[in-house]
Design a protein around this motif. Structure first.
Motif, PDB file in Angstrom:
ATOM      1  N   LEU B   4       9.315  12.356 -20.364  1.00 23.49           N
ATOM      2  CA  LEU B   4       9.434  11.019 -19.788  1.00 23.49           C
ATOM      3  C   LEU B   4       8.332  10.838 -18.757  1.00 23.49           C
ATOM      4  CD1 LEU B   4      13.155  10.151 -19.088  1.00 23.49           C
ATOM      5  CD2 LEU B   4      11.508   8.874 -20.445  1.00 23.49           C
ATOM      6  N   PHE B   5       7.639   9.725 -18.836  1.00 23.76           N
ATOM      7  CA  PHE B   5       6.511   9.518 -17.936  1.00 23.76           C
ATOM      8  C   PHE B   5       6.700   8.340 -16.982  1.00 23.76           C
ATOM      9  CE2 PHE B   5       4.435  11.780 -21.435  1.00 23.76           C
ATOM     10  CZ  PHE B   5       3.594  12.654 -20.756  1.00 23.76           C
ATOM     11  N   SER B   6       7.619   7.421 -17.292  1.00 24.73           N
ATOM     12  CA  SER B   6       7.685   6.127 -16.597  1.00 24.73           C
ATOM     13  C   SER B   6       7.647   6.219 -15.069  1.00 24.73           C
ATOM     14  CB  SER B   6       8.953   5.381 -17.002  1.00 24.73           C
ATOM     15  OG  SER B   6       8.647   4.413 -17.961  1.00 24.73           O
ATOM     16  N   TRP B   7       6.857   5.316 -14.474  1.00 29.56           N
ATOM     17  CA  TRP B   7       6.793   5.234 -13.018  1.00 29.56           C
ATOM     18  C   TRP B   7       7.663   4.072 -12.538  1.00 29.56           C
ATOM     19  CZ3 TRP B   7       0.747   5.264 -11.941  1.00 29.56           C
ATOM     20  CH2 TRP B   7       0.210   6.447 -12.453  1.00 29.56           C
ATOM     21  N   LYS B   8       8.196   4.233 -11.309  1.00 27.18           N
ATOM     22  CA  LYS B   8       8.979   3.171 -10.687  1.00 27.18           C
ATOM     23  C   LYS B   8       8.090   2.444  -9.679  1.00 27.18           C
ATOM     24  CE  LYS B   8      12.950   4.883  -9.377  1.00 27.18           C
ATOM     25  NZ  LYS B   8      13.903   5.433  -8.387  1.00 27.18           N
ATOM     26  N   THR B   9       8.187   1.128  -9.643  1.00 25.17           N
ATOM     27  CA  THR B   9       7.400   0.368  -8.666  1.00 25.17           C
ATOM     28  C   THR B   9       8.168   0.288  -7.353  1.00 25.17           C
ATOM     29  OG1 THR B   9       6.608  -0.967 -10.508  1.00 25.17           O
ATOM     30  CG2 THR B   9       6.130  -1.783  -8.284  1.00 25.17           C
ATOM     31  N   ILE B  10       7.611   0.842  -6.296  1.00 30.70           N
ATOM     32  CA  ILE B  10       8.263   0.844  -4.982  1.00 30.70           C
ATOM     33  C   ILE B  10       7.906  -0.430  -4.219  1.00 30.70           C
ATOM     34  CG2 ILE B  10       8.529   2.094  -2.784  1.00 30.70           C
ATOM     35  CD1 ILE B  10       9.505   3.731  -5.151  1.00 30.70           C
ATOM     36  N   SER B  11       6.622  -0.796  -4.255  1.00 34.90           N
ATOM     37  CA  SER B  11       6.199  -2.040  -3.627  1.00 34.90           C
ATOM     38  C   SER B  11       4.902  -2.512  -4.260  1.00 34.90           C
ATOM     39  CB  SER B  11       6.015  -1.861  -2.119  1.00 34.90           C
ATOM     40  OG  SER B  11       4.897  -1.037  -1.883  1.00 34.90           O
ATOM     41  N   SER B  12       4.554  -3.754  -3.993  1.00 35.26           N
ATOM     42  CA  SER B  12       3.412  -4.367  -4.644  1.00 35.26           C
ATOM     43  C   SER B  12       2.731  -5.330  -3.680  1.00 35.26           C
ATOM     44  CB  SER B  12       3.926  -5.125  -5.878  1.00 35.26           C
ATOM     45  OG  SER B  12       2.874  -5.498  -6.699  1.00 35.26           O
ATOM     46  N   GLN B  13       1.416  -5.196  -3.534  1.00 31.08           N
ATOM     47  CA  GLN B  13       0.705  -6.074  -2.601  1.00 31.08           C
ATOM     48  C   GLN B  13      -0.415  -6.807  -3.336  1.00 31.08           C
ATOM     49  OE1 GLN B  13      -1.607  -3.979   0.330  1.00 31.08           O
ATOM     50  NE2 GLN B  13      -2.394  -5.871   1.218  1.00 31.08           N
ATOM     51  N   GLN B  14      -0.439  -8.131  -3.224  1.00 32.74           N
ATOM     52  CA  GLN B  14      -1.478  -8.925  -3.879  1.00 32.74           C
ATOM     53  C   GLN B  14      -2.795  -8.791  -3.113  1.00 32.74           C
ATOM     54  OE1 GLN B  14      -0.396 -10.994  -6.647  1.00 32.74           O
ATOM     55  NE2 GLN B  14      -2.581 -10.995  -7.102  1.00 32.74           N
ATOM     56  N   LEU B  15      -3.873  -8.426  -3.804  1.00 35.84           N
ATOM     57  CA  LEU B  15      -5.168  -8.275  -3.134  1.00 35.84           C
ATOM     58  C   LEU B  15      -6.084  -9.469  -3.395  1.00 35.84           C
ATOM     59  CD1 LEU B  15      -6.047  -4.524  -3.818  1.00 35.84           C
ATOM     60  CD2 LEU B  15      -4.906  -5.511  -1.836  1.00 35.84           C
ATOM     61  N   LEU B  16      -6.185  -9.865  -4.673  1.00 32.26           N
ATOM     62  CA  LEU B  16      -7.044 -10.990  -5.049  1.00 32.26           C
ATOM     63  C   LEU B  16      -6.284 -11.847  -6.042  1.00 32.26           C
ATOM     64  CD1 LEU B  16     -10.367  -9.084  -5.896  1.00 32.26           C
ATOM     65  CD2 LEU B  16      -9.947 -10.425  -3.832  1.00 32.26           C
ATOM     66  N   LYS B  17      -6.418 -13.152  -5.923  1.00 30.53           N
ATOM     67  CA  LYS B  17      -5.789 -14.024  -6.917  1.00 30.53           C
ATOM     68  C   LYS B  17      -6.486 -15.372  -6.902  1.00 30.53           C
ATOM     69  CE  LYS B  17      -1.260 -15.793  -8.364  1.00 30.53           C
ATOM     70  NZ  LYS B  17      -1.177 -15.288  -9.727  1.00 30.53           N
ATOM     71  N   ASP B  18      -7.034 -15.744  -8.048  1.00 29.96           N
ATOM     72  CA  ASP B  18      -7.530 -17.106  -8.228  1.00 29.96           C
ATOM     73  C   ASP B  18      -7.515 -17.419  -9.719  1.00 29.96           C
ATOM     74  OD1 ASP B  18      -9.785 -15.972  -9.341  1.00 29.96           O
ATOM     75  OD2 ASP B  18     -11.163 -16.611  -7.782  1.00 29.96           O
ATOM     76  N   LYS B  19      -8.333 -18.397 -10.131  1.00 31.43           N
ATOM     77  CA  LYS B  19      -8.350 -18.841 -11.524  1.00 31.43           C
ATOM     78  C   LYS B  19      -8.737 -17.711 -12.485  1.00 31.43           C
ATOM     79  CE  LYS B  19     -10.809 -22.377 -14.188  1.00 31.43           C
ATOM     80  NZ  LYS B  19     -11.927 -23.331 -14.095  1.00 31.43           N
TER      81      LYS B  19
END
Lengths: 185, 187
Positions: B4-19
């Protein structure tokens, strides 16, 4: 042919740490339109190798890919270190990831991973006559399983689209054609 | 036995976002409890491209500037699957119309791959479009600054062999299309 290039009016880094270099460019298009900012993420070049053993098996690695939450069969490979010869990097990654060695290596082709947003290029190699070194063990920390496919099994999986990595599949076809296992009629 | 390899997401931070871009830095936990921090993830919309062939057997290709690498290379027609598109097949028919001005008799699905599962969340859908006929009344998408041109099948294979295609994932789509057309065979 028209010149389609954009002119860079200014550029500045918005992130610059060990694993993530991103810059914001201000660009002028040929028709005078300005795009500002246009983000470019600077990733390092990488290499991937189709590893063929003396008895015509293909050595691949099975690993988990977090962005798609799937476990994939992939070609051994990795980042080319700064100043490193891409062919040397290909042999190093093959040894580190699979434990196989060989000096019988040839260049296949290179192409951009995502030229719209990234600056990196993927370099593909074909290695023949690979054999287990007997001493180098695959790096346990890398969470990688080493797998062997027969020639027939590999070609069937390739043609049935069982390999998920879109950058690498072109390299696999190119290797099959170089080996004469697939051909342009 | 498969581990089994699956990772759990603990937190997530947006760095860049546009079109055009959407990059986040996640903190992940591996099955053995170890933490990976940060892991950069590129979220893109799904993408579709096609080997597009006209009624008289010519292949429609494009030249386009790509600012990341700063190159103008040869590409297959294609584009993003928009939220308004009912399916990838609808998206590729629209992109072919808007980018090339051609309508096609048949558009066949060749399957999908991940453009790059190491970093990207999206899929690329591959198609083979045949029987293309130019419609002079079709309005073209001028915003994209694309130059289209026609080549023969032999010229296409030559462009592939001489590494003129800019995007590695499109090289994959081309090989699938050539295989479908019987232009790559098992020896």
């Amino acid at each position: 042919m028209r010149d389609l290039r954009w002119k860079v009016l200014s550029t500045s880094y918005v992130y610059e740490n060990k694993w993530f270099h991103a810059r914001a460019d201000s660009c002028e298009l040929p028709d005078g339109r300005i795009i500002e900012p246009y983000f470019v993420v600077e990733l390092p070049d990488f290499c991937n190798t189709i590893v063929v053993t003396k008895d015509e098996h293909i050595i691949m690695v099975r690993q988990y890919r977090y962005p798609i939450d799937q476990t994939t069969y992939e070609l051994p490979g990795g980042v080319i270190e700064k100043g490193e010869d891409p062919a040397i990097a290909a042999l190093r990654e093959m040894r580190e990831e699979t434990g196989y060695i060989s000096n019988d290596i040839e260049f296949l082709y290179k192409a951009a991973a995502n030229p719209a947003l990234n600056i990196n290029t993927a370099h593909f190699y074909l290695v023949r006559n690979a054999e287990p070194s007997g001493k180098d063990q695959p790096d346990e920390l890398e969470d990688i399983d080493v797998v062997r496919f027969s020639k027939t099994e590999f070609i069937r999986m390739l043609q049935e689209n069982k390999f998920q990595h879109g950058v690498q599949i072109g390299g696999m076809y190119a290797a099959m054609i170089r080996l004469g296992w697939l051909n342009y009629p | 036995m498969a581990r089994l390899f699956s990772w759990k997401t603990i937190s997530s931070q947006q760095l860049l976002k546009d079109k055009w871009i959407d990059v986040r830095a996640d903190v992940c936990e591996k099955p053995d409890g170890s933490i990976i921090e940060p892991f950069y993830v590129y979220r893109f919309p799904d993408y579709a491209c096609a080997l597009a062939i006209t009624k008289d057997g010519k292949v429609i290709l494009e030249r386009m500037y790509r600012h990341g690498l700063g190159i103008t290379g040869v590409e297959l027609p294609g584009g993003c699957v928009d939220a308004a598109d009912a399916s990838p097949a609808v998206a590729i028919a629209r992109e072919l119309r808007e980018e090339t001005g051609y309508h096609f008799e048949t558009i066949e699905y060749l399957g999908h791959i991940s453009p790059n599962p190491t970093t990207n969340t999206n899929l690329m859908h591959m198609f083979l479009a045949k029987g293309g006929e130019f419609d002079p009344l079709q309005p073209l998408d001028v915003e994209e600054d694309v130059e289209t041109f026609l080549v023969t099948m032999d010229e296409l294979v030559n462009l592939l062999q001489t590494q003129q295609f800019a995007q590695s994932m499109q090289v994959t789509a081309l090989f699938f299309a050539l295989q479908k057309l019987g232009r790559i065979i098992v020896q």
